[in-house]
Write a protein that holds these residues in place. Structure first.
Motif, PDB file in Angstrom:
ATOM      1  N   SER A 197      -1.959 -29.911  42.342  1.00  0.00           N
ATOM      2  CA  SER A 197      -0.865 -30.873  42.820  1.00  0.00           C
ATOM      3  C   SER A 197       0.495 -30.059  42.589  1.00  0.00           C
ATOM      4  CB  SER A 197      -0.797 -32.126  42.511  1.00  0.00           C
ATOM      5  OG  SER A 197      -1.993 -32.671  42.869  1.00  0.00           O
ATOM      6  N   GLN A 200       0.822 -26.445  43.950  1.00  0.00           N
ATOM      7  CA  GLN A 200       1.194 -26.495  45.254  1.00  0.00           C
ATOM      8  C   GLN A 200       2.748 -26.824  45.605  1.00  0.00           C
ATOM      9  OE1 GLN A 200      -1.534 -28.955  47.487  1.00  0.00           O
ATOM     10  NE2 GLN A 200      -2.819 -27.171  48.128  1.00  0.00           N
ATOM     11  N   ARG A 217       0.317 -27.744  30.191  1.00  0.00           N
ATOM     12  CA  ARG A 217      -0.225 -27.952  29.008  1.00  0.00           C
ATOM     13  C   ARG A 217      -1.532 -26.865  28.953  1.00  0.00           C
ATOM     14  NH1 ARG A 217      -2.562 -33.663  27.725  1.00  0.00           N
ATOM     15  NH2 ARG A 217      -4.151 -33.334  29.346  1.00  0.00           N
ATOM     16  N   THR A 218      -1.992 -26.802  30.196  1.00  0.00           N
ATOM     17  CA  THR A 218      -3.326 -25.725  30.443  1.00  0.00           C
ATOM     18  C   THR A 218      -2.907 -24.856  31.640  1.00  0.00           C
ATOM     19  OG1 THR A 218      -4.847 -27.553  29.815  1.00  0.00           O
ATOM     20  CG2 THR A 218      -5.585 -25.390  30.552  1.00  0.00           C
TER      21      THR A 218
HETATM   22  O1  N01 Z   1      -4.329 -33.164  38.922  1.00  0.00           O
HETATM   23  P1  N01 Z   1      -5.070 -32.247  37.628  1.00  0.00           P
HETATM   24  P2  N01 Z   1      -3.990 -32.647  40.485  1.00  0.00           P
HETATM   25  N1  N01 Z   1       0.952 -33.838  29.020  1.00  0.00           N
HETATM   26  O2  N01 Z   1      -5.818 -33.319  36.935  1.00  0.00           O
HETATM   27  C1  N01 Z   1      -1.357 -32.133  33.138  1.00  0.00           C
HETATM   28  C2  N01 Z   1      -7.603 -32.171  44.218  1.00  0.00           C
HETATM   29  N2  N01 Z   1      -6.308 -31.865  45.086  1.00  0.00           N
HETATM   30  O3  N01 Z   1      -3.438 -33.882  40.901  1.00  0.00           O
HETATM   31  O4  N01 Z   1      -4.997 -29.254  32.448  1.00  0.00           O
HETATM   32  C3  N01 Z   1       1.255 -32.554  29.622  1.00  0.00           C
HETATM   33  O5  N01 Z   1      -5.833 -31.093  38.220  1.00  0.00           O
HETATM   34  C4  N01 Z   1      -2.811 -31.608  33.177  1.00  0.00           C
HETATM   35  O6  N01 Z   1      -3.022 -30.521  31.936  1.00  0.00           O
HETATM   36  P3  N01 Z   1      -4.385 -30.186  31.494  1.00  0.00           P
HETATM   37  C5  N01 Z   1      -8.120 -31.184  43.325  1.00  0.00           C
HETATM   38  O7  N01 Z   1      -9.422 -31.300  43.526  1.00  0.00           O
HETATM   39  C6  N01 Z   1      -6.518 -30.970  45.849  1.00  0.00           C
HETATM   40  O8  N01 Z   1      -3.368 -31.387  40.305  1.00  0.00           O
HETATM   41  O9  N01 Z   1      -5.115 -31.679  31.525  1.00  0.00           O
HETATM   42  N3  N01 Z   1       0.286 -32.446  30.855  1.00  0.00           N
HETATM   43  C7  N01 Z   1      -2.869 -30.767  34.447  1.00  0.00           C
HETATM   44  O10 N01 Z   1      -2.223 -29.409  34.346  1.00  0.00           O
HETATM   45  C8  N01 Z   1      -7.358 -31.253  42.221  1.00  0.00           C
HETATM   46  O11 N01 Z   1      -8.442 -30.411  41.206  1.00  0.00           O
HETATM   47  C9  N01 Z   1      -5.529 -30.142  46.477  1.00  0.00           C
HETATM   48  O12 N01 Z   1      -4.050 -29.821  30.007  1.00  0.00           O
HETATM   49  C10 N01 Z   1      -0.493 -33.282  31.358  1.00  0.00           C
HETATM   50  C11 N01 Z   1      -2.175 -31.563  35.346  1.00  0.00           C
HETATM   51  O13 N01 Z   1      -1.283 -32.611  34.631  1.00  0.00           O
HETATM   52  C12 N01 Z   1      -7.488 -32.669  41.987  1.00  0.00           C
HETATM   53  O14 N01 Z   1      -7.086 -33.258  43.139  1.00  0.00           O
HETATM   54  C13 N01 Z   1      -4.126 -30.630  46.250  1.00  0.00           C
HETATM   55  C14 N01 Z   1      -0.622 -34.549  30.649  1.00  0.00           C
HETATM   56  C15 N01 Z   1      -3.098 -32.349  36.190  1.00  0.00           C
HETATM   57  O15 N01 Z   1      -3.908 -31.603  37.021  1.00  0.00           O
HETATM   58  C16 N01 Z   1      -6.375 -33.013  40.864  1.00  0.00           C
HETATM   59  O16 N01 Z   1      -5.157 -32.424  40.951  1.00  0.00           O
HETATM   60  C17 N01 Z   1      -4.132 -31.307  45.119  1.00  0.00           C
HETATM   61  C18 N01 Z   1       0.051 -34.897  29.407  1.00  0.00           C
HETATM   62  N4  N01 Z   1      -0.048 -35.932  28.920  1.00  0.00           N
HETATM   63  C19 N01 Z   1      -5.199 -32.066  44.449  1.00  0.00           C
HETATM   64  N5  N01 Z   1      -1.551 -35.150  31.146  1.00  0.00           N
HETATM   65  C20 N01 Z   1      -5.794 -29.240  47.464  1.00  0.00           C
HETATM   66  O17 N01 Z   1      -6.678 -29.551  48.445  1.00  0.00           O
HETATM   67  C21 N01 Z   1      -1.937 -34.566  32.333  1.00  0.00           C
HETATM   68  N6  N01 Z   1      -1.245 -33.100  32.394  1.00  0.00           N
HETATM   69  C22 N01 Z   1      -5.405 -28.081  47.389  1.00  0.00           C
END
Ligand code: N01
Length: 544
Positions: A197, A200, A217-218
């Motif tokens: 998310s 994108q 964070r990662t």
């Molecule tokens: O969520 P994520 P998303 N302090 O959990 C960070 C689907 N999807 O909504 O990696 C700082 O992947 C967290 O950091 P880390 C798809 O399956 C698909 O982006 O945990 N940072 C990470 O960077 C996807 O995988 C599409 O260290 C913090 C981010 O927040 C799934 O949904 C599009 C934190 C979360 O990333 C989820 O995607 C969108 C903190 N305390 C989603 N806590 C498509 O079809 C969390 N983070 C392309």
């Protein structure tokens, strides 16, 4: 008719149904269609005020599917696929939501969906063999079958940063985006999170914002999606083969046919052949890259080769060496966190008004009234976008207070991690089904293929139960124990458990660290489902 979003229709006030379905996304919509055709009375409860599930909520700028649109569509109806024309290789959120509204219109689904209603509890009564389902609108309905079509990524989560409520600017979560959209023009914006998310939305937000700071964070592996318009010829041809293609997709590990898995092991290939395979698949875009050779997700050495290749591609795009150091992932194998597909994500960091902050080195300490404090420094912003993900796979199911046999709470039963048989049911919870639940391929596959696989299985099961006067079906504890052990064992043979991913529940403080999806593939899993059904639901107890 344009198939823009339509409001929910008036529905009758009955208080007993053969089946209640929770959620009106892809899964709930198809489940409703199939059960109605069986002649069952069905009520769907949906929190949103329209159909769509994931695609109803995730309206953030740049939201787009990472599975190709010609595969990310229903495969059960020749009519639907013939009438609908996809316009892009990877459909954007508005197009997918229009498609879902078109399907809802065509199948006249809305008359059985109660919108703007959140299911709060489901209680099983062993004497009557019925569930009582309650909602936040005061509904109190009885049902024989309760089907959770709640989605794997639907419980959006904002981390509990100190001061988060004190912030005086605007805040948004990508998974609960305002329907009217957000204009960031001229604003200083902070994006927290670099999963799909964040990756994108960042390039689009950067087009508007006066200054954008991304808090990472990662570092994540991301590759260019290679999105493009579909030609009329491609769309026409796909219609001739969709039903056969869908059958083919069910026989693949990922439920996808847009690429083939190369089964050769990395060490069996010459370095040149490996390089070519990786390079061709990187250029193709999408998840083809992870099929470059057979042991990419299983052997550290094989994965390292692909990870090095990916890092080299990513490095080539970023101009500032200091930013390269932050943006290149180096703490997990490629693919074990969901691979991200992007459109100009890395290029965005070459822009003068875009910064990245490494919050692994300097964690976010708090949110202040005017910004984000990390590493002792305050980054002032006018708006914060939380791209911080979801309580995945179990969050939405356990968001409903579910009580089974003998007062057992599902929340208690799953306290150390989800326990299911086949991802479909859990011992002690008769006639309760999960569509794409934990323990099934779900998020490791084309979700639509996995949804249809489960909906078809559940429909067949309910048809046999009702025609055979069988009141209930319930996973046995033994079958469940064996399945949970099998799912864990398979995951242990892969590299997946090595990352702090949402697949592992690792993104939620305190959540048990368990790899939740089934890694054995849609094809193998489908055979198992068939065998179980043919063996009179082996591993389930049927009650008269
Ligand atoms: O969520 P994520 P998303 N302090 O959990 C960070 C689907 N999807 O909504 O990696 C700082 O992947 C967290 O950091 P880390 C798809 O399956 C698909 O982006 O945990 N940072 C990470 O960077 C996807 O995988 C599409 O260290 C913090 C981010 O927040 C799934 O949904 C599009 C934190 C979360 O990333 C989820 O995607 C969108 C903190 N305390 C989603 N806590 C498509 O079809 C969390 N983070 C392309």
């Amino acid at each position: 008719m344009t198939h823009e979003e339509s409001p929910g229709s008036q529905i009758n006030g009955a208080s007993r149904f053969d089946a209640v379905i929770v959620g009106a996304g892809f899964a709930g919509m198809y489940m409703l269609h199939r059960l109605r055709a069986l002649g069952l009375s069905v009520r769907v409860f949906e929190t949103g005020d329209g159909v769509g599930g994931t695609w109803y909520w995730n309206r953030y700028p740049g939201a787009r599917c990472d599975v190709e649109s010609l595969e990310y569509q229903y495969g059960f109806s020749d009519d639907i696929q013939r009438e609908w024309d996809w316009t892009e290789r990877y459909a954007a959120q508005p197009e997918i939501l229009r498609y879902q509204n078109y399907v809802a219109d065509k199948l006249d689904l809305r008359k059985d969906i109660q919108f703007s209603t959140r299911v709060t509890s489901a209680d099983y009564d062993a004497r009557s063999g019925e569930w009582t389902v309650e909602t936040d609108r005061g509904d109190h309905v009885q049902t024989r079958f309760c089907i959770m079509a709640t989605g794997c990524l639907s419980a959006a989560r904002i981390p509990d940063f100190p001061g988060v409520r004190d912030f005086e600017g605007e805040t948004y979560h990508t998974g609960a985006w305002p329907h009217e959209g957000v204009d960031f023009t001229g604003k200083r914006v902070g994006v927290i999170g670099t999963g799909s998310s964040g990756i994108q939305s960042t390039p689009i937000i950067a087009e508007q914002a006066s200054h954008l700071t991304v808090f990472q964070r990662t570092a994540n592996f991301t590759l260019p999606a290679g999105n493009r318009p579909l030609s009329p010829e491609e769309v026409r041809k796909s219609k001739e083969t969709l039903l056969a293609d869908r059958e083919h997709a069910r026989q693949t590990p990922g439920g996808l046919i847009c690429f083939e898995y190369n089964e050769a092991l990395a060490e069996e290939m010459t370095p040149e052949a490996r390089e070519k395979e990786l390079s061709d698949r990187w250029t193709q875009g999408g998840f083809a890259f992870l099929g470059s050779y057979g042991d990419i997700m299983a052997t550290p050495e094989a994965n390292d080769i692909a990870a090095d290749f990916a890092r080299a591609q990513m490095r080539a795009v970023i101009k500032d060496p200091a930013i390269v150091d932050i943006l290149l992932p180096d703490d997990h194998p490629v693919g074990v966190k969901r691979l991200c597909l992007d459109t100009h994500y890395l290029e965005t960091f070459n822009l003068p008004h875009v910064d990245i902050v490494d919050v692994r080195a300097a964690p976010i300490e708090r949110i202040s009234r005017s910004g984000i404090v990390s590493g002792g420094r305050e980054y002032e912003v006018d708006a914060i976008v939380f791209a911080t993900g979801f309580d995945a796979m179990t969050g939405a199911i356990l968001g409903v207070d579910i009580t089974g046999r003998d007062g057992m709470k599902l929340r208690d039963k799953w306290a150390a991690g989800p326990r299911t048989y086949l991802g479909l049911g859990s011992a002690g919870f008769p006639n309760l089904f999960f569509i794409t639940g934990p323990g099934s391929p779900s998020v490791l596959s084309n979700m639509i293929v996995s949804i249809e696989q489960h909906v078809d299985w559940i429909t067949d099961c309910l048809s046999r139960l009702t025609s055979g006067n069988i009141r209930s079906i319930e996973a046995t504890p033994d079958a469940e124990d064996q399945w949970v052990a099998h799912v864990n064992e398979l995951a242990g043979e892969t590299l997946y458990p090595q990352a702090n991913s949402w697949y592992m529940g690792a993104n939620i403080p305190g959540k048990p660290r368990v790899f939740m999806p089934y890694t054995g593939g849609v094809d193998v899993y489908g055979q198992k489902l068939d065998e179980v059904a043919q063996a009179d639901y082996e591993g389930f107890r049927l009650g008269a």
